[in-house]
Design a protein around this motif. Structure first.
Motif, PDB file in Angstrom:
ATOM      1  N   PRO A 189      47.207  49.173  40.566  1.00 44.48           N
ATOM      2  CA  PRO A 189      47.030  50.624  40.437  1.00 44.48           C
ATOM      3  C   PRO A 189      48.262  51.321  39.853  1.00 44.48           C
ATOM      4  CG  PRO A 189      46.329  49.854  42.601  1.00 44.48           C
ATOM      5  CD  PRO A 189      47.043  48.719  41.954  1.00 44.48           C
ATOM      6  N   ASP A 190      48.009  52.370  39.104  1.00 38.76           N
ATOM      7  CA  ASP A 190      49.044  53.308  38.689  1.00 38.76           C
ATOM      8  C   ASP A 190      49.108  54.364  39.786  1.00 38.76           C
ATOM      9  OD1 ASP A 190      50.413  55.548  37.670  1.00 38.76           O
ATOM     10  OD2 ASP A 190      49.792  55.123  35.612  1.00 38.76           O
ATOM     11  N   LEU A 191      50.169  54.339  40.588  1.00 40.32           N
ATOM     12  CA  LEU A 191      50.224  55.237  41.746  1.00 40.32           C
ATOM     13  C   LEU A 191      50.442  56.691  41.361  1.00 40.32           C
ATOM     14  CD1 LEU A 191      52.192  53.148  44.415  1.00 40.32           C
ATOM     15  CD2 LEU A 191      49.734  53.580  44.270  1.00 40.32           C
ATOM     16  N   GLU A 192      51.065  56.929  40.230  1.00 46.94           N
ATOM     17  CA  GLU A 192      51.267  58.318  39.807  1.00 46.94           C
ATOM     18  C   GLU A 192      49.948  58.944  39.361  1.00 46.94           C
ATOM     19  OE1 GLU A 192      53.952  60.962  36.678  1.00 46.94           O
ATOM     20  OE2 GLU A 192      54.475  58.869  37.096  1.00 46.94           O
ATOM     21  N   ALA A 193      49.209  58.228  38.513  1.00 41.84           N
ATOM     22  CA  ALA A 193      47.903  58.721  38.062  1.00 41.84           C
ATOM     23  C   ALA A 193      46.820  58.471  39.112  1.00 41.84           C
ATOM     24  CB  ALA A 193      47.524  58.035  36.750  1.00 41.84           C
ATOM     25  N   PHE A 194      47.095  57.607  40.047  1.00 46.51           N
ATOM     26  CA  PHE A 194      46.161  57.132  41.071  1.00 46.51           C
ATOM     27  C   PHE A 194      44.871  56.662  40.403  1.00 46.51           C
ATOM     28  CE2 PHE A 194      44.505  57.227  45.548  1.00 46.51           C
ATOM     29  CZ  PHE A 194      45.535  56.448  46.059  1.00 46.51           C
ATOM     30  N   ALA A 195      45.075  55.682  39.533  1.00 44.58           N
ATOM     31  CA  ALA A 195      43.975  55.145  38.736  1.00 44.58           C
ATOM     32  C   ALA A 195      44.268  53.702  38.392  1.00 44.58           C
ATOM     33  CB  ALA A 195      43.787  55.962  37.462  1.00 44.58           C
ATOM     34  N   THR A 196      43.238  52.985  37.960  1.00 43.92           N
ATOM     35  CA  THR A 196      43.391  51.601  37.579  1.00 43.92           C
ATOM     36  C   THR A 196      44.187  51.461  36.282  1.00 43.92           C
ATOM     37  OG1 THR A 196      42.191  49.543  37.137  1.00 43.92           O
ATOM     38  CG2 THR A 196      41.239  51.562  36.265  1.00 43.92           C
ATOM     39  N   THR A 197      44.681  50.266  36.049  1.00 45.41           N
ATOM     40  CA  THR A 197      45.314  49.915  34.790  1.00 45.41           C
ATOM     41  C   THR A 197      44.511  48.788  34.146  1.00 45.41           C
ATOM     42  OG1 THR A 197      46.769  48.341  35.930  1.00 45.41           O
ATOM     43  CG2 THR A 197      47.612  50.584  35.599  1.00 45.41           C
ATOM     44  N   LYS A 198      44.915  48.381  32.966  1.00 45.15           N
ATOM     45  CA  LYS A 198      44.218  47.310  32.271  1.00 45.15           C
ATOM     46  C   LYS A 198      44.462  45.984  32.991  1.00 45.15           C
ATOM     47  CE  LYS A 198      43.662  45.201  27.702  1.00 45.15           C
ATOM     48  NZ  LYS A 198      44.136  45.223  26.282  1.00 45.15           N
ATOM     49  N   PRO A 199      43.405  45.219  33.296  1.00 41.56           N
ATOM     50  CA  PRO A 199      43.586  43.943  34.014  1.00 41.56           C
ATOM     51  C   PRO A 199      44.308  42.910  33.168  1.00 41.56           C
ATOM     52  CG  PRO A 199      41.306  44.197  33.319  1.00 41.56           C
ATOM     53  CD  PRO A 199      41.981  45.510  33.035  1.00 41.56           C
ATOM     54  N   THR A 200      45.061  42.056  33.840  1.00 40.30           N
ATOM     55  CA  THR A 200      45.827  41.003  33.164  1.00 40.30           C
ATOM     56  C   THR A 200      45.186  39.632  33.322  1.00 40.30           C
ATOM     57  OG1 THR A 200      47.185  40.653  35.139  1.00 40.30           O
ATOM     58  CG2 THR A 200      47.972  42.274  33.534  1.00 40.30           C
ATOM     59  N   ALA A 201      44.049  39.570  34.015  1.00 42.59           N
ATOM     60  CA  ALA A 201      43.341  38.298  34.213  1.00 42.59           C
ATOM     61  C   ALA A 201      41.882  38.616  34.501  1.00 42.59           C
ATOM     62  CB  ALA A 201      43.958  37.506  35.360  1.00 42.59           C
ATOM     63  N   GLN A 202      41.046  37.600  34.420  1.00 46.89           N
ATOM     64  CA  GLN A 202      39.623  37.744  34.695  1.00 46.89           C
ATOM     65  C   GLN A 202      39.237  36.863  35.880  1.00 46.89           C
ATOM     66  OE1 GLN A 202      37.593  39.938  33.130  1.00 46.89           O
ATOM     67  NE2 GLN A 202      39.401  40.612  31.978  1.00 46.89           N
ATOM     68  N   PRO A 203      38.214  37.264  36.634  1.00 49.07           N
ATOM     69  CA  PRO A 203      37.762  36.425  37.747  1.00 49.07           C
ATOM     70  C   PRO A 203      37.325  35.050  37.271  1.00 49.07           C
ATOM     71  CG  PRO A 203      36.789  38.607  37.876  1.00 49.07           C
ATOM     72  CD  PRO A 203      37.450  38.519  36.541  1.00 49.07           C
ATOM     73  N   MET A 204      37.404  34.085  38.161  1.00 45.59           N
ATOM     74  CA  MET A 204      37.027  32.717  37.832  1.00 45.59           C
ATOM     75  C   MET A 204      35.517  32.612  37.629  1.00 45.59           C
ATOM     76  SD  MET A 204      39.843  31.135  37.659  1.00 45.59           S
ATOM     77  CE  MET A 204      39.249  29.440  37.590  1.00 45.59           C
ATOM     78  N   PRO A 205      35.065  31.754  36.687  1.00 48.58           N
ATOM     79  CA  PRO A 205      33.625  31.645  36.411  1.00 48.58           C
ATOM     80  C   PRO A 205      32.826  31.094  37.582  1.00 48.58           C
ATOM     81  CG  PRO A 205      34.854  29.942  35.229  1.00 48.58           C
ATOM     82  CD  PRO A 205      35.861  30.902  35.780  1.00 48.58           C
ATOM     83  N   GLY A 206      33.477  30.407  38.512  1.00 45.81           N
ATOM     84  CA  GLY A 206      32.766  29.839  39.652  1.00 45.81           C
ATOM     85  C   GLY A 206      32.553  30.806  40.799  1.00 45.81           C
ATOM     86  N   GLY A 207      32.914  32.085  40.599  1.00 45.75           N
ATOM     87  CA  GLY A 207      32.749  33.069  41.661  1.00 45.75           C
ATOM     88  C   GLY A 207      34.001  33.211  42.505  1.00 45.75           C
ATOM     89  N   SER A 208      33.845  33.747  43.690  1.00 43.63           N
ATOM     90  CA  SER A 208      34.984  34.009  44.567  1.00 43.63           C
ATOM     91  C   SER A 208      35.735  32.707  44.879  1.00 43.63           C
ATOM     92  CB  SER A 208      34.515  34.645  45.873  1.00 43.63           C
ATOM     93  OG  SER A 208      33.876  35.875  45.623  1.00 43.63           O
ATOM     94  N   VAL A 209      37.073  32.807  44.888  1.00 43.99           N
ATOM     95  CA  VAL A 209      37.916  31.668  45.241  1.00 43.99           C
ATOM     96  C   VAL A 209      38.011  31.618  46.764  1.00 43.99           C
ATOM     97  CG1 VAL A 209      40.182  30.597  45.006  1.00 43.99           C
ATOM     98  CG2 VAL A 209      39.209  31.907  43.094  1.00 43.99           C
ATOM     99  N   VAL A 210      37.682  30.474  47.355  1.00 41.56           N
ATOM    100  CA  VAL A 210      37.604  30.349  48.809  1.00 41.56           C
ATOM    101  C   VAL A 210      38.344  29.106  49.273  1.00 41.56           C
ATOM    102  CG1 VAL A 210      36.032  29.985  50.766  1.00 41.56           C
ATOM    103  CG2 VAL A 210      35.410  31.593  48.960  1.00 41.56           C
TER     104      VAL A 210
END
Length: 261
Positions: A189-210
Motif C-alpha cells: 500500500p501507498d500509505l499517503e494516498a491510502f491506495a494500492t500500488t502496482k504489483p511486483t509479482a503474480q499469484p501462483m498458477p496452482g492457487g493458494s500456497v499452503v
C-alpha cells in the motif's frame, strides 16, 4: 484435534478467492531508524492478487507489546477508505509510537468479517513485529492471544533464500497439523494516498500456497523473494461460532524478507 478438523472443513468449503483474505498491519519498513510515530495501515485485502478489499469493522483490540509491556493503541485508530485495484473499502489508519530500542509487536484483533458468499465469519488476529536499533526484546515471546503464530526466526531479519519457521498456538498450546496459507504482499500500500500500488509479482498458477504444521504446530517455508510475507493459520483459534454462524478464527503474522547485499 477439534481445531484441526474445523480448519480442514473450512478450507474445503472456501474457494480460492475467499481463503486469500489477509488482514494487514502494514508499515513501509519493519526496521525503524528514528524515534517517532510510525504510520500503519490496517487493511483487509487480497494483496497477492491485488484484488478485492473487504470492509473492516471497528477492531476489537489494537495494541503493541514492547519490553513485555502491553500498550493500548486503540485511540490511535482513524477510519479511512482504502482504494484497491478493484474497489474501495473501509479500513483504518494508525500510528505506532516507536521510541526506545527493541521490538514492538503490533496486534490487531479485528471484528469478525461476514463472508456472505459462504455464510460464515472470518476473524484474522494479526501481528507484525517492528524493531528499532536491532535490539531483540519481544519477538520470540507469545503475547497471550486466543491464537497466534510464534515466530522461530527473527521476523524482521529474514534473508531471501533462507527459511521462515513458526509455531501455531491456540490458548498457548501447539496446534498439530494446522493449515497455514502463505501470502506475498505483491502490491504494497501507498500509505499517503491510502491506495494500492502496482504489483511486483503474480499469484501462483496452482492457487493458494499452503503448508501444514507438524505435530508440534511448527511449519517452515522457504522465502524466494524480498518483501512482506504473510502466514495465516486457518481456523486455529478456539472460537468457532459468531452470531449463530461458523467462525474461522485465524492467526496471522507478517514478516519482512530482505536480499543479502
Amino acid at each position: 484435534m477439534k481445531t484441526c478438523l474445523l480448519a480442514t472443513a473450512l478450507a474445503a468449503l472456501l474457494p480460492a478467492t475467499a481463503v486469500a483474505h489477509f488482514q494487514l498491519n502494514y508499515t513501509e519498513d519493519a526496521m525503524i531508524d528514528r524515534p517517532g510515530d510510525v504510520p500503519m495501515g490496517l487493511i483487509f485485502w487480497h494483496p497477492f492478487e491485488n484484488g478485492h478489499v473487504m470492509d473492516m469493522g471497528v477492531p476489537q483490540e489494537f495494541f503493541m507489546v514492547h519490553n513485555g509491556e502491553k500498550v493500548d493503541l486503540s485511540d490511535r485508530l482513524e477510519p479511512a477508505s482504502f482504494t484497491g485495484a478493484a474497489n474501495e473499502a473501509a479500513a483504518y489508519r494508525a500510528t505506532v509510537p516507536v521510541k526506545r530500542s527493541g521490538d514492538y509487536v503490533v496486534v490487531t484483533v479485528p471484528a469478525p468479517y461476514y463472508e456472505e458468499s459462504e455464510d460464515l465469519f472470518i476473524q484474522q488476529i494479526t501481528k507484525v513485529v517492528l524493531n528499532r536499533n536491532t535490539l531483540p526484546t519481544d519477538w520470540d515471546q507469545p503475547v497471550g492471544l486466543p491464537t497466534e503464530i510464534l515466530p522461530l526466526n527473527k521476523p524482521y531479519n529474514v534473508i531471501v533464500g533462507s527459511t521462515f519457521s513458526g509455531q501455531v498456538l491456540a490458548e498457548g498450546e501447539p496446534v498439530p497439523g494446522a493449515e497455514i496459507e502463505v501470502e506475498y504482499m505483491a502490491a504494497e500500500p501507498d500509505l499517503e494516498a491510502f491506495a494500492t500500488t502496482k504489483p511486483t509479482a503474480q499469484p501462483m498458477p496452482g492457487g493458494s500456497v499452503v503448508v501444514i504444521a507438524d505435530q508440534n504446530g511448527v511449519f517452515t517455508f522457504g522465502i524466494p523473494k524480498a518483501g512482506y510475507w504473510g502466514f495465516a493459520a486457518l481456523g486455529s483459534g478456539p472460537v468457532t461460532e459468531h452470531e449463530g454462524k461458523d467462525l474461522s478464527q485465524d492467526a496471522v503474522i507478517w514478516i519482512r524478507a530482505e536480499d543479502m547485499k
